[in-house]
Design an enzyme around this catalytic site. Structure first.
Site, short mmCIF file in Angstrom:
data_model
loop_
_atom_site.label_atom_id
_atom_site.label_comp_id
_atom_site.label_asym_id
_atom_site.label_seq_id
_atom_site.Cartn_x
_atom_site.Cartn_y
_atom_site.Cartn_z
N GLU A 103 0.93 -1.31 -0.08
CA GLU A 103 0.02 0.21 -0.15
C GLU A 103 1.06 1.23 0.01
O GLU A 103 0.32 2.28 -0.50
CB GLU A 103 -1.02 -0.18 1.22
CG GLU A 103 -2.05 -1.22 1.30
CD GLU A 103 -3.04 -1.11 -0.03
OE1 GLU A 103 -3.20 -0.05 -0.41
OE2 GLU A 103 -3.35 -2.00 -0.59
N TRP A 163 1.43 1.68 -3.45
CA TRP A 163 0.57 2.22 -4.25
C TRP A 163 0.62 3.68 -4.07
O TRP A 163 0.42 4.39 -5.03
CB TRP A 163 -0.83 1.69 -3.66
CG TRP A 163 -1.88 2.44 -4.53
CD1 TRP A 163 -2.88 3.28 -4.31
CD2 TRP A 163 -2.46 1.74 -5.88
NE1 TRP A 163 -3.79 3.66 -5.10
CE2 TRP A 163 -3.60 2.56 -6.05
CE3 TRP A 163 -2.05 1.06 -6.78
CZ2 TRP A 163 -4.51 2.43 -7.43
CZ3 TRP A 163 -2.74 0.57 -7.84
CH2 TRP A 163 -3.91 1.38 -8.18
N TRP A 200 -9.10 8.70 -7.67
CA TRP A 200 -10.37 8.88 -8.32
C TRP A 200 -10.32 8.40 -9.63
O TRP A 200 -11.41 8.11 -10.32
CB TRP A 200 -10.66 10.42 -8.31
CG TRP A 200 -11.59 10.68 -6.96
CD1 TRP A 200 -10.86 11.19 -5.89
CD2 TRP A 200 -12.94 10.56 -6.65
NE1 TRP A 200 -12.11 11.15 -5.03
CE2 TRP A 200 -13.13 10.91 -5.50
CE3 TRP A 200 -13.99 10.37 -7.79
CZ2 TRP A 200 -14.59 11.11 -4.97
CZ3 TRP A 200 -15.31 10.22 -7.07
CH2 TRP A 200 -15.48 10.55 -6.07
#
Length: 450
Positions: A269, A272, A377
């Protein structure tokens, strides 16, 4: 030699390369933070971020004061403020940690200006594990697929060890005058919409290190299995601390590996997050333009009106969506799984432009940064790097059944959600979304990003 250490989104003492480099100066240092809301291309902070910044600056000021170093606060365009402080204080070199978004051209111009005036200027690796622009694919281009990007990162030498602040750092004399933090009005007065944020969060480097220690002392217990369940306290909740640089990803990386726990999923993570920053470096207008050119022709609704407001208020009639949006408004945060569900609902079930949702999160999230916020998004909307296929539409009902089956999360944040009428039919809106995607794909003359 007098150094000016220019703080930005690195509001910490430990593992601050610019601050560590200033320790060698016999004449001491000046610590400066500039609130720039006027320079071209600088995106104004959202309300939740401004709240956090106030607290983070208070904590940084206290940490520097323990070393008898004032934190000088100035407001204005950095191209004017930094040279002004340099001239006033007789600074001979300026040090800072790099930024990787669109504002970096201001940094480059300032560095050139200072050097032309005989002032040394040096920048250092910022809040990333690996410098953007150095992790490229076989064609010398930025990666667009996360798995390939992360494999390339892991094949490189490990991130450098964090630095510590030498005991010999001290303040230069005289110090330039600063501005009072309260005068910036970063926090609300009346009504105090941030009361819930204040109840949940403590900004600052000490709180960041404490949160990391708690997470690792528990052995990152249950993170890999429980990270998708919003009612479980398995997350690290380090994201706002990382956003403001109160702790560095290098510190997180090495502390996690030293802890001896099973931290592979957790570090992925962090990877990411790294992927988002490398993508922003290659595409500085990430919050304005989708990476996939097909979406330039997407038929977003131009007048979402009441449905957008219902989404923002958490009044959609879908309990998981409403709980997430109310958690966001009350605490400045939202669980990652629920972020995906709420974003999918806005862009696909309501056909509202992802940039509208990104702007709302930018204003209301304490951890919204220039990379991760638009990057994620775009991932949900289907127009970004390594994006979920557009036809992957998160069903908020089945997502709740999978990840909040007993309703604990919904009961905490939106106990009356079941009494709210649903604002859209999921089946009908899904068909509408797929038709819109087919329309955009047919209208586009450019291939999708691979």
């Amino acid at each position: 030699m007098t150094s000016l250490v220019w703080f930005r989104d690195d509001l910490r003492i430990d593992d601050n390369p610019a601050l560590a480099a200033a320790a060698d100066d016999p004449d001491g240092l000046i610590a400066l933070f500039v609130l720039d809301e006027v320079s071209e291309g600088v995106r104004p902070l959202g309300g939740a971020a401004r709240w956090w910044l106030h607290g983070s600056l208070e904590r940084l000021r206290e940490a520097l004061a323990e070393r008898e170093i004032p934190l000088v606060l100035r407001r204005g365009a950095v191209a004017e403020v930094v040279p002004e402080v340099v001239a006033q204080a007789g600074v001979t070199r300026v040090l800072w940690n790099r930024r990787y978004g669109g504002e970096r051209h201001h940094d480059a111009a300032l560095k050139e200006h200072l050097r032309a005036g005989g002032v040394a200027a040096h920048s250092f690796p910022g809040n990333v594990l690996f410098e953007p622009g150095t992790v490229l694919n076989g064609q010398g281009l930025p990666y667009r697929v996360y798995s390939a990007f992360w494999r390339a990162c892991l094949s490189r030498p490990a991130p450098v060890e964090p630095t510590t602040v030498p005991d010999r750092v001290h303040a230069a004399t005289p110090q330039p005058l600063g501005e009072p933090l309260d005068g910036w009005r970063l926090r609300p007065t009346a009504p105090d919409w941030a009361a819930g944020i204040a109840a949940r969060w403590t900004p600052g480097e000490a709180a960041a290190r404490e949160r990391l220690d708690e997470f690792l002392d528990a052995g990152a217990a249950g993170y890999a299995e429980g990270r998708d369940f919003p009612a479980r306290a398995t997350g690290s909740e380090l994201s706002p601390h990382l956003r403001w640089g109160e702790i560095s990803p290098r510190t997180v990386w090495h502390r996690a590996l030293d802890a001896g726990a099973d931290v592979g999923v957790f570090l992925s993570e962090i990877g990411w997050r790294e992927f988002a920053w490398h993508t922003l470096f290659a595409s500085p207008d990430l919050h304005l333009r989708g990476l996939n050119a097909q979406f330039d022709a997407f038929p977003w609704r131009t007048d979402p009106g009441a449905e957008l407001e219902a989404w923002q208020r958490g009044e959609t009639g879908f309990p998981l969506v409403d709980a997430g949006m109310r958690e966001l408004w009350q605490s400045g945060f939202m669980h990652n799984r629920v972020r995906m569900v709420t974003a999918s609902f806005l862009t696909k079930n309501l056909l509202i432009d992802w940039r509208v949702g990104e702007a709302w999160f930018w204003d209301t999230l304490v951890d919204a940064d220039a990379a991760s916020n638009p990057f994620n998004w775009q991932w949900v909307a289907g127009c970004g790097a390594d994006a979920a296929p557009y036809f992957r539409i998160f069903n908020p009902v089945t997502q709740q059944q999978k990840f909040d089956r007993d309703g604990t999360y919904v009961e905490q944040w939106a106990p009356h959600a079941l009494l709210t009428p649903e604002i859209v039919d999921l089946r009908t809106s899904r068909v509408r979304a797929l038709a819109a995607y087919d329309q955009a794909r047919g209208a586009s003359s450019e291939p999708a990003v691979s």
